[in-house]
Design a protein around this motif. Structure first.
Motif, PDB file in Angstrom:
ATOM      1  N   ILE A  15       0.853  -1.182   0.000  1.00 47.02           N
ATOM      2  CA  ILE A  15       0.000   0.000   0.000  1.00 47.02           C
ATOM      3  C   ILE A  15       0.891   1.235   0.000  1.00 47.02           C
ATOM      4  O   ILE A  15       1.821   1.340   0.808  1.00 47.02           O
ATOM      5  CB  ILE A  15      -0.940   0.004   1.220  1.00 47.02           C
ATOM      6  CG1 ILE A  15      -1.779  -1.278   1.234  1.00 47.02           C
ATOM      7  CG2 ILE A  15      -1.824   1.241   1.221  1.00 47.02           C
ATOM      8  CD1 ILE A  15      -2.694  -1.399   2.430  1.00 47.02           C
ATOM      9  N   ARG A  16       0.602   2.194  -0.888  1.00 47.48           N
ATOM     10  CA  ARG A  16       1.429   3.392  -0.998  1.00 47.48           C
ATOM     11  C   ARG A  16       0.552   4.641  -0.952  1.00 47.48           C
ATOM     12  O   ARG A  16      -0.586   4.652  -1.430  1.00 47.48           O
ATOM     13  CB  ARG A  16       2.245   3.382  -2.287  1.00 47.48           C
ATOM     14  CG  ARG A  16       3.212   2.209  -2.399  1.00 47.48           C
ATOM     15  CD  ARG A  16       4.138   2.349  -3.592  1.00 47.48           C
ATOM     16  NE  ARG A  16       5.042   1.213  -3.690  1.00 47.48           N
ATOM     17  CZ  ARG A  16       4.995   0.284  -4.638  1.00 47.48           C
ATOM     18  NH1 ARG A  16       4.093   0.380  -5.595  1.00 47.48           N
ATOM     19  NH2 ARG A  16       5.850  -0.719  -4.659  1.00 47.48           N
ATOM     20  N   GLY A  17       1.120   5.719  -0.370  1.00 50.60           N
ATOM     21  CA  GLY A  17       0.422   6.986  -0.317  1.00 50.60           C
ATOM     22  C   GLY A  17       1.258   8.037   0.373  1.00 50.60           C
ATOM     23  O   GLY A  17       2.317   7.748   0.949  1.00 50.60           O
ATOM     24  N   ASP A  18       0.776   9.273   0.346  1.00 54.49           N
ATOM     25  CA  ASP A  18       1.482  10.394   0.956  1.00 54.49           C
ATOM     26  C   ASP A  18       0.853  10.854   2.263  1.00 54.49           C
ATOM     27  O   ASP A  18       1.532  11.402   3.124  1.00 54.49           O
ATOM     28  CB  ASP A  18       1.517  11.590  -0.011  1.00 54.49           C
ATOM     29  CG  ASP A  18       2.452  11.353  -1.184  1.00 54.49           C
ATOM     30  OD1 ASP A  18       3.535  10.797  -0.956  1.00 54.49           O
ATOM     31  OD2 ASP A  18       2.093  11.722  -2.313  1.00 54.49           O
ATOM     32  N   GLY A  19      -0.436  10.688   2.408  1.00 57.30           N
ATOM     33  CA  GLY A  19      -1.131  11.175   3.587  1.00 57.30           C
ATOM     34  C   GLY A  19      -2.565  10.725   3.571  1.00 57.30           C
ATOM     35  O   GLY A  19      -2.977   9.896   2.737  1.00 57.30           O
ATOM     36  N   PRO A  20      -3.396  11.261   4.471  1.00 59.46           N
ATOM     37  CA  PRO A  20      -4.796  10.841   4.555  1.00 59.46           C
ATOM     38  C   PRO A  20      -5.511  10.942   3.212  1.00 59.46           C
ATOM     39  O   PRO A  20      -5.404  11.934   2.498  1.00 59.46           O
ATOM     40  CB  PRO A  20      -5.388  11.832   5.567  1.00 59.46           C
ATOM     41  CG  PRO A  20      -4.230  12.260   6.404  1.00 59.46           C
ATOM     42  CD  PRO A  20      -3.048  12.288   5.480  1.00 59.46           C
ATOM     43  N   GLY A  21      -6.216   9.876   2.852  1.00 53.91           N
ATOM     44  CA  GLY A  21      -6.999   9.855   1.634  1.00 53.91           C
ATOM     45  C   GLY A  21      -6.240   9.504   0.377  1.00 53.91           C
ATOM     46  O   GLY A  21      -6.846   9.389  -0.699  1.00 53.91           O
ATOM     47  N   THR A  22      -4.914   9.324   0.470  1.00 53.26           N
ATOM     48  CA  THR A  22      -4.117   9.073  -0.732  1.00 53.26           C
ATOM     49  C   THR A  22      -3.643   7.633  -0.856  1.00 53.26           C
ATOM     50  O   THR A  22      -3.081   7.272  -1.892  1.00 53.26           O
ATOM     51  CB  THR A  22      -2.885   9.989  -0.767  1.00 53.26           C
ATOM     52  OG1 THR A  22      -1.962   9.609   0.276  1.00 53.26           O
ATOM     53  CG2 THR A  22      -3.282  11.446  -0.590  1.00 53.26           C
ATOM     54  N   PHE A  23      -3.823   6.825   0.163  1.00 51.95           N
ATOM     55  CA  PHE A  23      -3.254   5.484   0.139  1.00 51.95           C
ATOM     56  C   PHE A  23      -4.080   4.552  -0.737  1.00 51.95           C
ATOM     57  O   PHE A  23      -5.309   4.511  -0.661  1.00 51.95           O
ATOM     58  CB  PHE A  23      -3.142   4.930   1.556  1.00 51.95           C
ATOM     59  CG  PHE A  23      -1.969   5.474   2.311  1.00 51.95           C
ATOM     60  CD1 PHE A  23      -0.762   4.798   2.319  1.00 51.95           C
ATOM     61  CD2 PHE A  23      -2.057   6.682   2.992  1.00 51.95           C
ATOM     62  CE1 PHE A  23       0.331   5.303   3.002  1.00 51.95           C
ATOM     63  CE2 PHE A  23      -0.974   7.201   3.679  1.00 51.95           C
ATOM     64  CZ  PHE A  23       0.219   6.515   3.675  1.00 51.95           C
ATOM     65  N   ARG A  24      -3.354   3.801  -1.579  1.00 53.25           N
ATOM     66  CA  ARG A  24      -3.980   2.846  -2.477  1.00 53.25           C
ATOM     67  C   ARG A  24      -3.188   1.541  -2.483  1.00 53.25           C
ATOM     68  O   ARG A  24      -1.968   1.535  -2.288  1.00 53.25           O
ATOM     69  CB  ARG A  24      -4.019   3.407  -3.917  1.00 53.25           C
ATOM     70  CG  ARG A  24      -4.800   4.706  -4.067  1.00 53.25           C
ATOM     71  CD  ARG A  24      -6.297   4.489  -3.887  1.00 53.25           C
ATOM     72  NE  ARG A  24      -7.056   5.719  -4.103  1.00 53.25           N
ATOM     73  CZ  ARG A  24      -7.368   6.590  -3.147  1.00 53.25           C
ATOM     74  NH1 ARG A  24      -6.965   6.383  -1.895  1.00 53.25           N
ATOM     75  NH2 ARG A  24      -8.073   7.670  -3.426  1.00 53.25           N
ATOM     76  N   ILE A  25      -3.887   0.451  -2.735  1.00 49.05           N
ATOM     77  CA  ILE A  25      -3.211  -0.844  -2.862  1.00 49.05           C
ATOM     78  C   ILE A  25      -2.490  -0.872  -4.201  1.00 49.05           C
ATOM     79  O   ILE A  25      -3.120  -0.783  -5.261  1.00 49.05           O
ATOM     80  CB  ILE A  25      -4.213  -2.003  -2.753  1.00 49.05           C
ATOM     81  CG1 ILE A  25      -4.843  -2.020  -1.357  1.00 49.05           C
ATOM     82  CG2 ILE A  25      -3.518  -3.332  -3.046  1.00 49.05           C
ATOM     83  CD1 ILE A  25      -5.996  -2.995  -1.226  1.00 49.05           C
ATOM     84  N   ALA A  26      -1.167  -0.976  -4.138  1.00 52.19           N
ATOM     85  CA  ALA A  26      -0.360  -0.977  -5.360  1.00 52.19           C
ATOM     86  C   ALA A  26      -0.115  -2.385  -5.879  1.00 52.19           C
ATOM     87  O   ALA A  26      -0.047  -2.590  -7.102  1.00 52.19           O
ATOM     88  CB  ALA A  26       0.975  -0.283  -5.106  1.00 52.19           C
ATOM     89  N   PHE A 339      -5.462   8.409  10.852  1.00 56.28           N
ATOM     90  CA  PHE A 339      -6.409   8.286   9.756  1.00 56.28           C
ATOM     91  C   PHE A 339      -6.460   6.821   9.327  1.00 56.28           C
ATOM     92  O   PHE A 339      -5.567   6.020   9.649  1.00 56.28           O
ATOM     93  CB  PHE A 339      -6.024   9.181   8.575  1.00 56.28           C
ATOM     94  CG  PHE A 339      -4.639   8.926   8.026  1.00 56.28           C
ATOM     95  CD1 PHE A 339      -4.426   8.003   7.006  1.00 56.28           C
ATOM     96  CD2 PHE A 339      -3.537   9.611   8.535  1.00 56.28           C
ATOM     97  CE1 PHE A 339      -3.158   7.772   6.508  1.00 56.28           C
ATOM     98  CE2 PHE A 339      -2.255   9.380   8.032  1.00 56.28           C
ATOM     99  CZ  PHE A 339      -2.065   8.460   7.014  1.00 56.28           C
ATOM    100  N   THR A 340      -7.520   6.480   8.593  1.00 57.26           N
ATOM    101  CA  THR A 340      -7.676   5.114   8.098  1.00 57.26           C
ATOM    102  C   THR A 340      -6.937   4.966   6.774  1.00 57.26           C
ATOM    103  O   THR A 340      -7.181   5.720   5.831  1.00 57.26           O
ATOM    104  CB  THR A 340      -9.157   4.774   7.911  1.00 57.26           C
ATOM    105  OG1 THR A 340      -9.821   4.877   9.175  1.00 57.26           O
ATOM    106  CG2 THR A 340      -9.324   3.353   7.375  1.00 57.26           C
ATOM    107  N   VAL A 341      -6.033   4.004   6.719  1.00 60.35           N
ATOM    108  CA  VAL A 341      -5.291   3.692   5.494  1.00 60.35           C
ATOM    109  C   VAL A 341      -6.092   2.737   4.620  1.00 60.35           C
ATOM    110  O   VAL A 341      -6.196   2.908   3.403  1.00 60.35           O
ATOM    111  CB  VAL A 341      -3.912   3.086   5.840  1.00 60.35           C
ATOM    112  CG1 VAL A 341      -3.199   2.603   4.588  1.00 60.35           C
ATOM    113  CG2 VAL A 341      -3.063   4.090   6.602  1.00 60.35           C
ATOM    114  N   ALA A 342      -6.635   1.698   5.235  1.00 62.44           N
ATOM    115  CA  ALA A 342      -7.450   0.697   4.529  1.00 62.44           C
ATOM    116  C   ALA A 342      -8.441   0.131   5.529  1.00 62.44           C
ATOM    117  O   ALA A 342      -8.132   0.021   6.716  1.00 62.44           O
ATOM    118  CB  ALA A 342      -6.569  -0.408   3.947  1.00 62.44           C
ATOM    119  N   ASP A 343      -9.625  -0.233   5.052  1.00 61.28           N
ATOM    120  CA  ASP A 343     -10.639  -0.686   6.014  1.00 61.28           C
ATOM    121  C   ASP A 343     -11.327  -1.987   5.645  1.00 61.28           C
ATOM    122  O   ASP A 343     -12.232  -2.415   6.348  1.00 61.28           O
ATOM    123  CB  ASP A 343     -11.689   0.401   6.250  1.00 61.28           C
ATOM    124  CG  ASP A 343     -12.413   0.826   4.983  1.00 61.28           C
ATOM    125  OD1 ASP A 343     -12.140   0.239   3.912  1.00 61.28           O
ATOM    126  OD2 ASP A 343     -13.246   1.740   5.064  1.00 61.28           O
TER     127      ASP A 343
END
Length: 355
Positions: A15-26, A339-343
């Motif tokens: 999972i990659r991202g920069d901050g809240p709301g940006t994380f995605r499963i790569a 923040f929630t990264v993945a739920d």
């Protein structure tokens, strides 16, 4: 960019991202298999995953690119003639020499690699110590789950075992001593506590900036050692519960530790249904609850031993943890807010992060 390696009961998620709301499963790998633990060696960038397959059993896999092919390492495996079968690879830890890595397994043993993780050999001295000491398992098995190298010195190492306490080597693993003094196994009758090695360590980390200091989550309390693990001081006062499994430290602050308390051994969920990370910045003298952005009610989460990781340090310390409910939470400001990264992942077994 933050990269999280999230091991679950149904594979590995990158999972990659920069901050809240940006994380995605790569990326996702090992679909349908249990990934007990995954990490990236910061020295080489190589990825490792401990995968337990119903067909192949436990294997250590590695790759230099998680979107490509993974290879199976040669081992860890017990040599012919040993009355032991590998049940699980709990943890992989980079060592302090080029190409050196350690792996802790169940049944409790330490394996070493000197070729960047491609092949592994048993540490015979610790195995002999185990046999002579008649180590007994905790409820999660006989697990060597914590490995604490000494920064800059490949000769010095400490490991934590459930349920056999702390083992310390000053000669690169050629010999081992115990570090028991001060640990109180309250789960044993009082008359049986003195001198026992039935010591259920749940997690242990070294303070990188002050390597003689170790923090430990024990079965029922939290401890600190200031003499490289020889003696221990109870520092759980101020926590909602001394019981728990997750533990991380800030590598830039030797007085720091973060824990996620759980209720006692019979329940193992967040106390009162409130998810709270507790932080100390004075080596356990006091604890500060950090819960902004985390579920505050009716959240009976279980966070497993390896499911709490950190990246960076100081004010930019990243903290990341996952629960068996399939949720992953993150903080990019040293736990001040979350923040929630993945739920909606599978039950989370491990979380490790890098930048």
């Amino acid at each position: 960019m933050h990269e999280l390696l999230v091991g679950t009961k149904k594979g590995l998620f990158v999972i990659r991202g920069d901050g809240p709301g940006t994380f995605r499963i790569a990326e996702r790998a090992f679909a349908g298999n249990v990934v007990e633990f995954a990490m990236r060696d910061p020295r080489t960038g190589r990825y490792f995953a401990s995968v337990t397959s119903g067909f192949y059993g436990p294997r250590l896999m590695f790759t230099d690119n998680p979107s490509g092919e993974w290879e199976a390492a040669v081992g860890p495996v017990f040599p012919d003639g040993y009355d032991a079968t590998l049940e699980r690879i709990w943890v992989v830890m980079p060592g302090e020499a080029d190409g050196l890595l350690y792996a802790g397994v169940d049944p409790a043993a330490l394996f070493l690699s000197t070729d960047g993780g491609e092949s592994w050999a048993l540490n015979e001295a610790l195995w002999a110590h185990r046999v002579e000491g008649d180590w007994q398992p905790g409820l999660g098995g006989l697990a060597l789950h914590s490995i604490c190298p000494w920064p800059g010195d490949p000769q010095r190492l400490a490991v934590g075992v459930s349920a056999a306490g702390v083992l310390i080597s000053e000669d690169g693993g050629a010999s081992w001593d115990t570090g028991y003094t001060g640990l109180v196994p309250e789960y044993l009758p009082e008359e049986d506590r003195e001198g026992t090695n039935a010591l259920c360590v749940h997690n242990m980390h070294r303070a990188i900036a002050r390597p003689e200091r170790l923090f430990m989550q024990f079965h029922g309390s939290v401890y600190r050692s200031d003499d490289a693990g020889s003696t221990w001081l109870d520092i759980a006062a101020g926590l909602t519960s001394g019981f728990g499994f997750p533990l991380v430290v800030d590598p830039g602050d030797p007085d720091s530790a973060f824990v996620i308390p759980l209720t006692g051994a019979e329940d193992r969920v967040t106390p009162g249904g409130n998810v709270t990370v507790f932080e100390t910045r004075d080596a356990g003298g006091s604890w500060i609850p950090r819960s902004e952005g985390l579920p505050g009610h009716d959240a009976w989460l279980t966070v497993l031993r390896q499911a709490f990781g950190a990246s960076g340090e100081g004010a930019e310390l990243g903290l990341w943890f996952g629960a068996t409910s399939g949720e992953v939470f993150g903080s990019t400001d040293a736990g001040t807010s979350w923040f929630t990264v993945a739920d909606r992942l599978a039950p989370v077994t491990s979380v490790r992060a890098s930048r």
